[in-house]
Enzyme design. Structure first.
Site, PDB file in Angstrom:
ATOM      1  N   TYR A  51      24.497 -12.793   2.223  1.00 30.42           N
ATOM      2  CA  TYR A  51      23.179 -13.312   1.857  1.00 30.42           C
ATOM      3  C   TYR A  51      23.342 -14.589   1.021  1.00 30.42           C
ATOM      4  CZ  TYR A  51      18.413 -13.386  -0.034  1.00 30.42           C
ATOM      5  OH  TYR A  51      17.142 -13.757  -0.383  1.00 30.42           O
ATOM      6  N   LYS A 136      -1.765   5.351 -10.235  1.00 35.05           N
ATOM      7  CA  LYS A 136      -2.356   4.271 -11.039  1.00 35.05           C
ATOM      8  C   LYS A 136      -1.226   3.647 -11.845  1.00 35.05           C
ATOM      9  CE  LYS A 136      -6.326   2.799 -13.578  1.00 35.05           C
ATOM     10  NZ  LYS A 136      -5.737   2.040 -14.672  1.00 35.05           N
TER      11      LYS A 136
HETATM   12  S1  IVH Z   1      -7.867  -0.322  -6.992  1.00 29.94           S
HETATM   13  C1  IVH Z   1     -11.933  -1.887  -6.432  1.00 29.94           C
HETATM   14  N1  IVH Z   1      -5.610   1.003  -7.103  1.00 29.94           N
HETATM   15  O1  IVH Z   1      -6.254  -0.334 -12.461  1.00 29.94           O
HETATM   16  C2  IVH Z   1     -10.729  -1.182  -6.872  1.00 29.94           C
HETATM   17  N2  IVH Z   1      -6.242  -0.263  -9.015  1.00 29.94           N
HETATM   18  O2  IVH Z   1      -9.542  -1.163 -13.015  1.00 29.94           O
HETATM   19  C3  IVH Z   1      -9.791  -2.084  -7.525  1.00 29.94           C
HETATM   20  N3  IVH Z   1      -4.596  -0.169 -10.841  1.00 29.94           N
HETATM   21  O3  IVH Z   1      -6.206  -3.241 -13.603  1.00 29.94           O
HETATM   22  C4  IVH Z   1      -8.600  -1.457  -8.109  1.00 29.94           C
HETATM   23  N4  IVH Z   1      -3.155   1.143  -9.821  1.00 29.94           N
HETATM   24  O4  IVH Z   1      -4.643  -3.236 -11.532  1.00 29.94           O
HETATM   25  C5  IVH Z   1      -6.446   0.201  -7.779  1.00 29.94           C
HETATM   26  N5  IVH Z   1      -3.631   2.237  -7.016  1.00 29.94           N
HETATM   27  C6  IVH Z   1      -4.467   1.411  -7.677  1.00 29.94           C
HETATM   28  C7  IVH Z   1      -4.194   0.949  -8.986  1.00 29.94           C
HETATM   29  C8  IVH Z   1      -5.112   0.117  -9.631  1.00 29.94           C
HETATM   30  C9  IVH Z   1      -3.416   0.471 -10.927  1.00 29.94           C
HETATM   31  C10 IVH Z   1      -5.154  -0.988 -11.937  1.00 29.94           C
HETATM   32  C11 IVH Z   1      -5.668  -2.298 -11.487  1.00 29.94           C
HETATM   33  C12 IVH Z   1      -6.735  -2.622 -12.499  1.00 29.94           C
HETATM   34  C13 IVH Z   1      -7.215  -1.270 -12.883  1.00 29.94           C
HETATM   35  C14 IVH Z   1      -8.513  -0.962 -12.188  1.00 29.94           C
END
Ligand code: IVH
Length: 703
Positions: A51, A136
């Site tokens: 690489y 999350k």
């Molecule tokens: S969806 C409309 N999925 O959590 C939905 N957010 O307030 C938008 N986050 O800071 C977010 N893991 O960065 C989504 N699997 C996940 C997530 C996630 C972490 C964070 C995101 C944001 C907060 C949502």
């Protein structure tokens, strides 16, 4: 001209412009494919050196032909100049937040399913709703904009409408494609915004802090350690100098999309994630689908149990309605989608105040600084104490009384103080910097820290009540003076009932005191009394070992006994004199000296002798005959009367060594019944085999 060999670095001198351009495109494609294998899939297909060779070849070609360098070239991940400030960018589609279900119990998942069903006007008979269940991630949200398949902009979430342009830094993240992979069937849309989380793995975080500590120790100005992976990741993304950002190991997970222009026919969220995966984005392995509330609860519990073992931090899980059509029907309420929810776990970190810093003494004498805290609910329990590990850690974190600190409790791990919140320092009266006391807070004995060790230890040993149970068990064990039947449970009872405080108290225990203990039959009490009586007849090495002097194991105890002959000589020996003993180095000599410098330890020895503990003078005498000097024995099998240890003691007292394995150098193998492979080995090597009777004869008949 034939296609250049993939593995040969150089193009022929005569290469045409077309073939140079073709080779550059080929190298970009190779590096993109293998970069994805390496960074995202963790499954490299070629050695790193290969690489690197391609990478250097491309770099050289780009240097020679800068007009053909493209922004999606893998060489362009780092290279920008430091910025003065980030440019604010407007998101094409606002970056919404997600509703958080703070009820960390299963009922939180139930509540979401109920709300969704109600909004969709589903009857009780209607089949369960299908959800995608995700993690999350505890990092920071990023919008990645691709035009014609090439990364053109990366922006933070900001206030959801405006974020900051952090493209330079995001380009350094190996897991984020600079160009979308050409997936088999699906051509990426003309404009594709991918949303996800930039985070730092725990191991990368630890390694980063390790490097930071080394820099601080070297005296580098302005360096600091990071409190947790999220802060470290956020700091890296919002770093104005991309070269520094590139040194901070970041990772990425995709979980959704922003603006999409052009043809794309996903009908579920899961399809969307799979397409992102095919275009080269990391999507968390644990992402799955679940049916109804029951499915959500199962996922929440499963991830809850896995949480501490994941290589990165999460603060909950996210549930999303899988059907995009249903998502559309559900819509939004006050900038939050009705089709998604974050379901938390109990927070593993909280803020609280330091009320005091105590020092606790462990069972082995180890001194641990412990922060006494204003009670705080963290990791599912109320915490009032958190460890500071040792003096260096406490000073490095500079935790003081009055400070506001971050407390962490993950899983069943002992709560710890992660660090001080810097903003809190201005407005409080801080206590003094922590120093470890030089005496044990429990017994007042000297506390010492040996060279190269992180911990201070109380030298009180059997005198220190914190170590009392441990010390008694050590003294009473088979390899020391051996008090048969005096095990952990009984020692707990005796110490807790206040019947013994020091070792000599053991010998002052009468039958009646023992018989008053819970679940102690008369017969058992009598057995203990007899065992104590029997233990009084011992040997000097066993007695010395039993005292539990740090670093004085059985072998050292024997060497000391052999060298000095009597306990008083050992108690009074200077470090220098102690160093004259075989196998005694400076650490051991110092430890012995410190032990006997404590008046109370000498007192214990006196009292034990006064209670009747004795050993035969013959064995203790340094000029005792050594009939077996220079010989090496190996013991195997079960001897008719002597225990293994007793036989070993006898042989060693007579000046011979006892070894664990048979070799040509073995003088005799002492074999009992059921002797195994050692006996076979002895026969194979022609080593003399003797039995217990023969050993006794050797001991007696020699001069
Ligand atoms: S969806 C409309 N999925 O959590 C939905 N957010 O307030 C938008 N986050 O800071 C977010 N893991 O960065 C989504 N699997 C996940 C997530 C996630 C972490 C964070 C995101 C944001 C907060 C949502």
């Amino acid at each position: 001209m034939p296609t250049p060999d993939l593995f040969s670095a150089a193009l022929p001198e005569t290469a045409t412009q077309d073939s140079v351009q073709a080779r550059m495109a080929q190298l970009r494609a190779l590096l993109q494919h293998h970069g994805h294998q390496y960074y995202v899939l963790d499954a490299p297909e070629v050695p790193d050196a290969v690489y690197d060779q391609w990478f250097q070849e491309l770099q050289a070609l780009e240097a020679a032909h800068p007009q053909w360098r493209t922004p999606d070239s893998p060489t362009q991940r780092v290279g920008g100049k430091p910025l003065d400030a980030f440019i604010s960018v407007r998101h094409a589609v606002p970056m919404l937040s997600i509703r958080t279900e703070t009820d960390t119990e299963s009922s939180g998942a139930q509540a979401f399913d109920t709300r969704v069903r109600k909004e969709l006007e589903l009857t009780e008979e209607a089949p369960p709703v299908e959800f995608v269940t995700e993690l999350k991630f505890d990092g920071l949200a990023i919008n990645l904009r691709y035009e014609a398949g090439v990364l053109v902009q990366a922006a933070t979430r900001g206030d959801g409408e405006y974020g900051e342009d952090v493209t330079q830094n995001i380009r350094t993240v190996g897991q984020i494609p600079l160009k979308l992979l050409a997936a088999d069937q699906s051509q990426p849309p003309e404009v594709l915004e991918v949303r996800g989380e930039v985070y730092m793995r725990r191991d990368d975080f630890e390694a980063l802090n390790e490097r930071q500590r080394a820099r601080i120790a070297r005296g580098d100005k302005g360096e600091k350690t990071f409190v947790n992976p999220r802060n470290a990741a956020a700091g890296a993304v919002r770093q104005l100098d991309p070269a520094i950002a590139a040194e901070r190991p970041l990772s990425f997970f995709a979980y959704g999309v922003g603006e999409v222009r052009g043809a794309w026919a996903a009908s579920t969220h899961m399809e969307l994630l799979l397409a992102l995966k095919a275009w080269g984005f990391p999507v968390a392995e644990l992402t799955s689908t679940a049916l109804g509330a029951e499915g959500l609860v199962t996922f929440h519990q499963r991830i809850g149990a896995l949480r501490d073992q994941l290589p990165f931090d999460i603060d909950g899980v996210v549930y999303k309605v899988n059907s995009l059509a249903l998502q559309q029907r559900l819509g939004f309420v006050s900038r939050e989608p009705r089709w998604a929810v974050a379901h938390k776990y109990p927070a593993q970190e909280q803020l609280t105040t330091v009320l005091a810093i105590d020092v606790q003494v462990g069972r082995t004498g180890k001194l641990t600084p412990v922060a006494k805290l204003a009670p705080v609910f963290v990791g599912g329990v109320t915490v009032t104490n958190a460890t500071l590990h040792n003096e260096d850690e406490a000073r490095r974190k500079d935790v003081r009384v009055g400070d506001t600190v971050i407390v962490r409790r993950a899983g069943d791990v002992i709560p710890e103080v992660v660090g001080v919140v810097p903003q809190s320092l201005a407005c409080v009266n801080r206590g003094d910097i922590f120093t470890m006391p030089r005496t044990c807070p429990v017994c007042g004995s000297a506390a010492v820290r040996e060279e190269g060790e992180a911990d201070y230890r109380c030298t009180g040993g059997l005198f220190c009540s914190a170590q009392r149970k441990q010390a008694i068990l050590h003294f009473a064990q088979r390899r020391a003076v051996e008090v048969e039947g005096l095990g952990e449970k009984l020692v707990d009872q005796l110490v807790d009932a206040g019947l013994i405080r020091t070792l000599p108290d053991l010998y002052r225990l009468g039958f009646s005191a023992l018989a008053t203990l819970d679940r102690m039959a008369d017969k058992s009490a009598q057995n203990i009394v007899d065992a104590l009586e029997k233990s009084k007849e011992t040997t000097l090495p066993r007695f010395l070992f039993g005292l539990g002097i740090r670093h004085v194991g059985e072998a050292t105890a024997k060497a000391l006994a052999r060298h000095f002959g009597q306990i008083d000589a050992i108690m009074d020996a200077s470090e220098e004199q102690l160093l004259a003993v075989n196998d005694v180095g400076p650490t051991v000599a110092q430890s012995i000296r410190t032990f006997f410098d404590q008046a109370h330890n000498r007192e214990v020895v006196e009292q034990l002798r006064a209670c009747g503990i004795h050993w035969s003078a013959l064995e203790a005498s340094s000029d005792a005959p050594k009939p077996l000097a220079g010989l090496t024995f190996v013991i195997t099998g079960t001897l008719p009367t002597l225990g293994r240890d007793a036989a070993k003691d006898l042989i060693e007292a007579a000046g011979a060594k006892v070894s664990g394995s048979v070799s040509k150098k073995t003088s005799y193998v002492l074999a009992g019944t059921e002797a195994g492979s050692k006996l076979d080995k002895a026969r194979e090597l022609g080593v003399a085999v003797i039995d217990e009777a023969a050993l006794r004869q050797m001991l007696e008949s020699s001069p």
